[in-house]
Scaffold this motif. Structure first.
Motif, short mmCIF file in Angstrom:
data_model
loop_
_atom_site.label_atom_id
_atom_site.label_comp_id
_atom_site.label_asym_id
_atom_site.label_seq_id
_atom_site.Cartn_x
_atom_site.Cartn_y
_atom_site.Cartn_z
N ASN A 60 0.15 5.15 11.65
CA ASN A 60 0.11 4.03 10.70
C ASN A 60 1.51 3.71 10.18
O ASN A 60 1.89 2.53 10.04
CB ASN A 60 -0.81 4.35 9.53
CG ASN A 60 -2.27 4.32 9.91
OD1 ASN A 60 -2.66 3.62 10.85
ND2 ASN A 60 -3.09 5.09 9.21
N LEU A 61 2.29 4.75 9.88
CA LEU A 61 3.65 4.53 9.41
C LEU A 61 4.52 3.91 10.50
O LEU A 61 5.33 3.00 10.23
CB LEU A 61 4.26 5.85 8.95
CG LEU A 61 3.58 6.52 7.74
CD1 LEU A 61 4.17 7.90 7.50
CD2 LEU A 61 3.74 5.67 6.49
N MET A 62 4.35 4.38 11.74
CA MET A 62 5.15 3.86 12.85
C MET A 62 4.83 2.40 13.13
O MET A 62 5.72 1.61 13.46
CB MET A 62 4.96 4.70 14.11
CG MET A 62 5.33 6.17 13.95
SD MET A 62 6.93 6.44 13.13
CE MET A 62 8.06 5.70 14.32
N HIS A 72 0.80 -1.21 0.00
CA HIS A 72 0.00 0.00 0.00
C HIS A 72 0.84 1.28 0.00
O HIS A 72 0.30 2.38 0.05
CB HIS A 72 -0.92 0.00 1.23
CG HIS A 72 -1.98 -1.08 1.17
ND1 HIS A 72 -2.99 -1.09 0.23
CD2 HIS A 72 -2.16 -2.20 1.91
CE1 HIS A 72 -3.77 -2.16 0.41
NE2 HIS A 72 -3.27 -2.85 1.42
N ALA A 73 2.16 1.13 -0.03
CA ALA A 73 3.02 2.31 0.03
C ALA A 73 2.88 3.12 -1.25
O ALA A 73 2.74 2.59 -2.34
CB ALA A 73 4.47 1.89 0.23
N ALA A 106 6.42 6.67 1.14
CA ALA A 106 7.82 6.25 1.17
C ALA A 106 8.70 7.41 1.61
O ALA A 106 9.63 7.22 2.41
CB ALA A 106 8.24 5.75 -0.21
N ASP A 107 8.43 8.61 1.11
CA ASP A 107 9.17 9.79 1.55
C ASP A 107 9.02 10.01 3.05
O ASP A 107 9.98 10.35 3.75
CB ASP A 107 8.69 11.03 0.80
CG ASP A 107 9.14 11.05 -0.65
OD1 ASP A 107 10.07 10.30 -0.98
OD2 ASP A 107 8.55 11.80 -1.45
N ARG A 108 7.81 9.79 3.55
CA ARG A 108 7.56 9.98 4.97
C ARG A 108 8.30 8.94 5.82
O ARG A 108 8.84 9.25 6.88
CB ARG A 108 6.06 9.93 5.26
CG ARG A 108 5.29 11.17 4.77
CD ARG A 108 3.80 10.99 4.98
NE ARG A 108 3.07 12.22 4.67
CZ ARG A 108 1.75 12.32 4.67
NH1 ARG A 108 1.00 11.24 4.93
NH2 ARG A 108 1.16 13.48 4.39
N LEU A 109 8.32 7.71 5.33
CA LEU A 109 9.05 6.67 6.05
C LEU A 109 10.53 7.01 6.16
O LEU A 109 11.14 6.87 7.22
CB LEU A 109 8.87 5.33 5.33
CG LEU A 109 7.50 4.66 5.43
CD1 LEU A 109 7.41 3.50 4.46
CD2 LEU A 109 7.22 4.18 6.86
N LEU A 110 11.12 7.46 5.06
CA LEU A 110 12.53 7.84 5.08
C LEU A 110 12.76 9.03 5.98
O LEU A 110 13.78 9.09 6.69
CB LEU A 110 13.01 8.13 3.65
CG LEU A 110 13.06 6.93 2.71
CD1 LEU A 110 13.38 7.37 1.29
CD2 LEU A 110 14.10 5.92 3.18
N ALA A 111 11.84 9.98 5.96
CA ALA A 111 11.97 11.16 6.82
C ALA A 111 11.95 10.76 8.29
O ALA A 111 12.72 11.29 9.12
CB ALA A 111 10.85 12.15 6.53
#
Length: 263
Positions: free
Chosen positions: A50-52, A9-10, A15-20
């Motif tokens: 959700n990302l965490m 679902h990424a 993906a940018d937020r995960l890297l940030a």
């Protein structure tokens, strides 16, 4: 949400937020709360949560008493990247020792961009008049060479199946194996004995021995020893043993670099 679902679902934005998030946690040894991450990212807490969850379940982040910190998987990834940047320079002393011990040309190879060939990235040359002639930057086909076979043997099955399906196998010498079944048999033999061996597969009069180099993230490359076949026949077992030992030693060095960077 498991790791596979999170990946499925990424979006580019997520993906940018995960890297940030990973960058922010890397910069703060004390860790960050959900509220702090939300504020710094300018993103609602529900979206960050959700990302965490995805990062925590995947092992990249630890969540203890309301604080998020980098997890073990993130450190392993960082260590693998650092070790990879030190490769092949960290392997050169071992490569030179192999060339001196065997009096043959020793090379290190890795997959070339495109996935159809490998490329030589380091060399320690034999001092003998009759020797394996190759240059750093030279590319070779995977299916007809010891270096190529040792890489194929330890690459993911999906990649290997795709490579074997789309590649046209040409006769480089009268001894080049060009049937898929024969190549698959050779790859299985490499996995069973731990090294690849070819004689006149791509060059008449030349025998190649190759052994895999592994880092913390898996296959990194291979050590290749090129020998005129007449000399190989006189000292075959010693040459195989020395090549395999060099590959193990380089793998150990890369592991040590990763462990040092993780401390």
């Amino acid at each position: 949400m498991n790791e596979k679902q999170a990946t499925h679902h990424a979006t580019p934005r997520s993906a940018d937020r995960l890297l940030a998030i990973l960058e922010m946690l890397a910069e703060d040894e004390r860790g960050c709360t959900l509220a702090a991450l939300s504020k710094r990212m300018g993103t609602p807490k529900s979206s960050v949560l959700n990302l965490m969850r995805a990062l925590t379940q995947a092992g990249y982040v630890d969540h203890v008493e309301g604080v998020y910190r980098l997890g073990g998987r993130a450190f392993r990834l960082a260590s693998a990247i650092v070790a990879r940047r030190r490769f092949p320079e960290a392997a050169l002393p071992i490569l030179r020792r192999l060339a001196e011990t065997t009096s043959e040309t020793a090379m290190i190879c890795e997959m070339a961009p495109g996935g159809d060939e490998f490329v030589y990235i380091a060399k320690a040359e034999s001092t003998q008049a009759l020797r394996f002639a190759a240059t750093v930057g030279d590319r070779r086909p995977l299916y007809a060479t010891a270096g190529g076979l040792v890489l194929l043997a330890y690459l993911p099955k999906r990649f290997v199946d795709d490579y074997l399906s789309r590649t046209t196998f040409s006769k480089l010498t009268p001894y080049t194996k060009t049937k898929r079944a024969d190549i698959e048999t050779m790859l299985q033999e490499v996995r069973e004995r731990g090294y690849a061996l070819t004689t006149a597969g791509s060059t008449l009069g030349l025998t190649g021995i190759a052994a895999p180099i592994f880092g913390t993230g898996g296959l990194v490359g291979g050590v290749v020893l090129g020998i005129p076949t007449e000399r190989y026949q006189l000292h075959s077992q010693e040459l195989i043993a020395e090549t395999c030992a060099a590959a193990r030693d380089i793998s150990e060095v890369l592991g040590q670099i990763s462990q040092t960077q993780s401390v």
